[in-house]
Scaffold this active site. Structure first.
Site, PDB file in Angstrom:
ATOM      1  N   HIS A 199      -8.372  10.145 -13.995  1.00 38.82           N
ATOM      2  CA  HIS A 199      -7.530  10.715 -12.950  1.00 38.82           C
ATOM      3  C   HIS A 199      -6.209  11.191 -13.566  1.00 38.82           C
ATOM      4  CE1 HIS A 199     -10.073   8.733  -9.779  1.00 38.82           C
ATOM      5  NE2 HIS A 199     -10.335   7.962 -10.817  1.00 38.82           N
ATOM      6  N   ASN A 254       1.766  12.144  -2.672  1.00 37.14           N
ATOM      7  CA  ASN A 254       1.368  13.474  -3.152  1.00 37.14           C
ATOM      8  C   ASN A 254       0.389  14.184  -2.215  1.00 37.14           C
ATOM      9  OD1 ASN A 254      -1.313  12.557  -3.814  1.00 37.14           O
ATOM     10  ND2 ASN A 254      -0.573  11.823  -5.791  1.00 37.14           N
ATOM     11  N   HIS A 279      -7.352  15.085  -8.852  1.00 35.31           N
ATOM     12  CA  HIS A 279      -7.369  13.649  -8.555  1.00 35.31           C
ATOM     13  C   HIS A 279      -8.336  12.892  -9.444  1.00 35.31           C
ATOM     14  CE1 HIS A 279      -8.139   9.869  -6.472  1.00 35.31           C
ATOM     15  NE2 HIS A 279      -7.046  10.064  -5.766  1.00 35.31           N
ATOM     16  N   GLU A 301      -5.946 -12.782   6.709  1.00 40.84           N
ATOM     17  CA  GLU A 301      -6.725 -13.431   5.649  1.00 40.84           C
ATOM     18  C   GLU A 301      -6.662 -12.671   4.334  1.00 40.84           C
ATOM     19  OE1 GLU A 301      -8.562 -14.601   9.588  1.00 40.84           O
ATOM     20  OE2 GLU A 301      -7.970 -12.704   8.634  1.00 40.84           O
ATOM     21  N   HIS A 335     -18.797 -17.287  14.592  1.00 37.56           N
ATOM     22  CA  HIS A 335     -17.953 -18.133  13.759  1.00 37.56           C
ATOM     23  C   HIS A 335     -18.758 -19.060  12.851  1.00 37.56           C
ATOM     24  CE1 HIS A 335     -14.733 -16.580  16.125  1.00 37.56           C
ATOM     25  NE2 HIS A 335     -13.835 -17.459  15.700  1.00 37.56           N
TER      26      HIS A 335
END
Length: 713
Positions: free
Chosen positions: A38, A211, A287, A453, A514
C-alpha cells in the site's frame, strides 16, 4: 549515497522536505519491488509522521524498551512501509543491559526494507510486535491499533498516579496513534474513543489521516459523518489541519496537545493518498497496489527526486533525524535513568515493583496467601472461587488490575475497594501526593469498561504492553464480540488474563442467546491461547496460579455460574495436576482401567458420580480431568501415555459444548457427549438434564464403549 541535488548547506526547511521525500520514496520502492503493498497512505501521511517523530516524540532509538518513552502506534497497518522507513532512518536498535527487558525483535535495515513482504523479512505486510524492533503493537485489522493505544494511555495514567512522587515524575509520557478513514469506521475505535473520552485521558493523541479513500473507492460512498463532531461528543478536543504538507500547522496542534493537557486530542489532518503520483493521487488504485514503474518515475520527478534511483537515502537524512529525534530521546532517557537511581534510593520498594513489571517477574511470596477450599458436596461456583483467588493475588501483586465489560458483579472480578479503589478521572496524576490505597482516580485498579467487550480486550492488551498484569472479564458467549483483540494478544504473546464466566448451557434461564456452545472450541483453536476450564474451587486456585506464571501468552479462565462440588482431595488426586493440563483424578485400584472418562469444568463432577457407580458395578474406570488441552499437549509422550494409555480404547468425553476436537483424545470410535444444537431457556439443572448431561448418561456411554471394544477384541 548523497542525492545529486541535495545542497551541502541545506536549510532546515529543505532538510525537512528531504526527509519527508525519503520516507515517501522508500515506501514507493518497497511496494514496487515487492509488487505488493500500500504505497498511497505513506506518500500522503509522510509529512505528518515526520513532524511527529522529528519534533515531538520522546523516544531513545537505542533503548526502545525505556518505560517512559512516548508510544507511537500505526493503526492502519497496511501503511507499514511508512513505519519501516521511520525505524530505519531513525536507527531504532534493540536495547541492552537495563534497557533489554521488553525490547524484542530485530531492527529494520536497508536490506530488510528491500525484502519488504518477503519470507523472513522484518518488514512484514503489517507491523508485528515481537518480530520487528520498535513496533509497539501488532496492527492490521483496522481499529485495533487505536483501541490498543487507549490501554497504553490508561497504563501511563495509572503508573503516574501510583508511582510518581514529588520531584519524581517517572511516568509522564504521551501516546500517539496514527489513524485512517478505515479506523474511524470500525466499531472498536468508537468503543475505545468513547471510553477514552469518559476517562479524560489527556495523554492520548490520535492523528486522523483523512485521505477520503478506501479499497472500494471514495469514502463518500459509505462514510459521510462529521468525525470531529462525533469525537467532540465523546469528550475529546478536536483540532484540524487542512493540508498534511503544512507541517507547521500540525506542529501547532501537537504543541497544544503537549502543553495544554486536559482531554484526549484528535487532530484531523486532510491528506492526499498517493500524493505526487499524477495519475493515481486521490484514487483507490493508490491504496492497495504498486504504482507501476512509469508512475513511480513521475512521482519521483514531482518530488524533485532522481527517477532512476531506488531505495535512495541521502546522507543528510539519518544525520538530521539523529540531531533532533535521536538526540532528544537519548537526552531524555539519560535524565530519566539518573532520576530513577535517586528514586531507587528514596523509594526502594516502589522501584522494585517497577523493575518487576519491566522484567515480567512476580514478587517473592506472591502466591503464599492463595486460598484452599475444603471438600463440600454443595461446593461453590468456580467464578466465586476465582474472585477470592484474584483478590488474594492482587494483595501481593500491586500491578494486577482490570475489570469487566459491565459484568463485574456477575463475573466476580471486583477487587476489594479498600485495596484497589476505582480507576476514574478526578485524581490528578501530578497532584504531588502519594495515592492512598483506597484512592479513587487514576491510581484505582478496578476498571469499569462499560458494555464494550472489544475495546476492553484491546485496552488490556495496551496495558500488558506497558508491563502491567491486566485482566478483562465477561461472559464466555461475548468472546464473539472481542475476538479480534484476543487474537492479536495471542499473536503478540501478551500475558493478559481473561476471565470468562457463564461457561455452558448450565447458566440456565437466559437461554440460547447467552449459552455458549462453540466458543470454548474456538478459543482452543486459537494459536497461543491457553484455555483453563477448572472443575472445582481448588482447580480454580491452580488455574490462577498457572495464569499468573504464564508470561508469553494470554490465558482464558472459563468458569461456571452454578455451584460445583468441591472434591475431597484426600479421596481424589491433588488439584496441582492442573499444571500438566490433564491428570488422573480418580482411578481404579491396581492394574489398567477398562474405560476412561474425560471431562472439563462442571462435567467432571458428573464423571466422578459415574465413576463411583461403575465401581459398584465392577467396572474399572478412570476419571481424567482435562482443564487445559494446551498444557497437556506440552507434556512429554510418557506423561501423556500415563494419563491416557493407548491400550485403553474405551473412552468417553463429557463437555456441555461443541464436541469439536474431542476425537483427538477419545479416538474415532470413542463416545463424545456434547452439544449438537443451541441451548434453551430453563433452570440450569433442567437444561443439563434435557440435553443428557447427567451421570446416568455417562454410565450408559461407558458401558456401550466397553461392549463395543470387548466385542472387537
Amino acid at each position: 549515497m548523497t542525492a545529486p541535488d541535495t545542497p551541502s548547506t541545506a536549510t532546515a526547511t529543505e532538510l525537512d522536505q528531504l526527509c519527508i521525500n525519503t520516507l515517501r520514496t522508500l515506501a514507493i520502492d518497497m511496494v514496487q519491488k515487492a509488487e505488493s503493498g500500500h504505497p498511497g497512505t505513506p506518500m500522503g501521511a509522510a509529512p505528518t509522521a515526520y513532524c511527529l517523530w522529528q519534533r515531538y516524540l520522546n523516544y531513545d532509538p537505542h533503548a526502545p524498551a525505556w518505560p517512559n518513552r512516548d508510544r507511537f502506534v500505526l493503526s492502519p497497518g497496511h501503511a507499514c512501509a511508512l513505519l519501516y522507513g521511520l525505524l530505519f532512518l531513525c536507527d531504532v536498535q534493540p536495547g541492552s543491559g537495563d534497557d533489554a527487558p521488553g525490547s524484542v525483535g530485530k531492527p529494520v535495515t536497508l536490506d530488510e526494507i528491500k525484502s519488504f513482504r518477503q519470507l523472513g523479512s522484518r518488514c512484514t505486510g503489517h507491523p508485528e510486535h515481537g518480530w520487528t524492533t520498535g513496533v509497539e503493537t501488532t496492527t492490521g485489522p483496522l481499529g485495533q491499533g487505536v483501541a490498543t493505544s487507549v490501554g497504553m494511555a490508561i497504563a501511563e495514567a495509572w503508573l503516574a498516579a501510583t508511582y510518581n512522587r514529588p520531584g519524581f515524575s517517572l511516568f509522564d509520557h504521551k501516546v500517539y496513534a496514527l489513524a485512517s478513514d478505515g479506523d474511524m469506521m470500525e466499531g472498536v475505535s468508537a468503543e475505545a474513543a468513547s471510553l477514552a473520552g469518559h476517562l479524560q485521558l489527556a495523554n492520548l493523541c490520535w492523528i486522523y489521516d483523512s485521505n477520503h479513500i478506501s479499497i472500494e473507492g471514495a469514502t463518500g460512498i459509505t462514510f459521510t459523518e462529521d468525525v470531529g463532531a462525533r469525537f467532540e461528543a465523546y469528550g475529546w478536543r478536536v483540532l484540524h489541519v487542512q493540508d498534511a504538507n503544512a507541517i507547521e500547522q500540525l506542529s501547532a496542534c501537537l504543541n497544544t496537545f503537549v502543553t495544554e493537557p486536559s482531554l484526549p486530542t484528535l487532530i484531523v489532518v486532510q491528506s492526499h493518498i498517493g500524493y505526487g503520483a499524477p495519475h493515481k493521487q486521490d484514487t483507490k488504485e493508490a491504496h492497495g497496489e504498486a504504482l507501476g514503474e512509469e508512475e513511480v518515475r513521475l512521482a519521483k520527478e514531482f518530488y524533485d527526486w532522481d527517477p532512476d534511483a531506488k531505495f535512495l537515502v541521502p546522507d543528510a537524512v539519518p544525520t538530521h533525524f539523529q540531531a533532533q529525534f535521536g538526540q532528544r530521546g537519548a537526552d531524555a532517557h539519560a535524565a530519566w535513568k539518573t532520576l530513577f537511581k535517586k528514586y531507587q534510593a528514596q523509594y526502594p520498594d516502589l522501584a522494585l515493583q517497577i523493575a518487576h513489571m519491566q522484567a515480567g517477574t512476580l514478587p517473592e511470596g506472591w502466591d503464599a496467601a492463595l486460598p484452599s477450599f475444603e471438600a463440600n458436596a454443595k461446593g461453590v461456583s468456580t467464578r466465586d472461587a476465582a474472585g477470592k483467588v484474584l483478590n488474594a493475588i492482587a494483595k501481593q501483586v500491586p500491578w494486577v488490575l482490570g475489570g469487566a465489560a459491565d459484568l463485574a458483579p456477575s463475573t466476580k472480578t471486583t477487587l476489594s475497594f479498600d485495596l484497589a479503589g476505582v480507576f476514574e478521572p478526578g485524581l490528578l496524576a501530578d497532584s504531588g501526593e502519594p495515592a492512598k490505597a483506597d484512592a479513587r482516580g487514576y491510581a484505582g485498579r478496578n476498571f469499569h469498561f462499560g458494555i464494550r467487550e472489544h475495546a476492553m480486550c484491546a485496552a488490556v492488551s495496551g496495558m500488558a504492553l506497558a508491563g502491567l498484569r491486566p485482566f478483562g472479564a465477561g461472559f464466555l458467549i461475548f468472546t464473539d464480540y472481542a475476538r479480534g483483540a484476543m487474537r492479536l494478544a495471542a499473536m503478540m504473546g501478551l500475558p493478559v488474563n481473561y476471565v470468562w464466566t457463564h461457561d455452558s448451557i448450565a447458566l440456565g434461564e437466559d437461554g440460547p442467546t447467552h449459552q455458549p456452545i462453540e466458543q470454548l472450541a474456538s478459543l482452543r483453536a486459537m494459536p497461543g491461547m491457553v484455555v483453563l476450564r477448572p472443575a472445582d474451587a481448588n482447580e480454580t486456585v491452580e488455574a490462577w496460579r498457572i495464569a499468573m506464571q504464564t508470561t508469553d501468552c494470554p490465558t482464558s479462565l472459563v468458569l461456571s455460574r452454578q455451584a460445583l462440588p468441591t472434591l475431597d482431595r484426600t479421596q481424589y488426586a491433588s488439584a496441582t495436576g492442573v499444571a500438566q493440563g490433564a491428570y488422573v483424578l480418580a482411578d481404579c485400584e491396581g492394574g489398567r482401567p477398562d474405560v476412561l472418562l474425560l471431562a472439563t469444568g462442571s462435567e467432571v463432577a458428573l464423571c466422578i458420580t459415574a465413576f463411583e457407580q461403575l465401581k459398584k458395578d465392577g467396572v474399572r474406570a478412570r476419571v481424567v480431568s482435562m482443564p487445559s488441552w494446551e498444557l497437556f499437549e506440552r507434556q512429554d509422550a510418557a506423561y501423556q501415555e500415563s494419563v491416557l494409555p493407548d491400550a485403553v480404547q474405551a473412552r468417553v468425553s463429557v463437555e456441555a459444548g461443541s464436541g469439536l476436537g474431542w476425537e483427538r483424545y477419545v479416538g474415532r470410535h470413542g463416545a463424545i457427549l456434547d452439544m449438537h444444537s443451541f441451548g434453551m431457556s430453563a433452570p440450569g439443572k433442567d437444561v443439563m438434564a434435557h440435553f443428557g448431561f447427567d451421570a446416568a448418561h455417562v454410565v450408559r456411554a461407558a458401558q456401550e464403549q466397553l461392549h463395543r471394544h470387548t466385542a472387537k477384541s
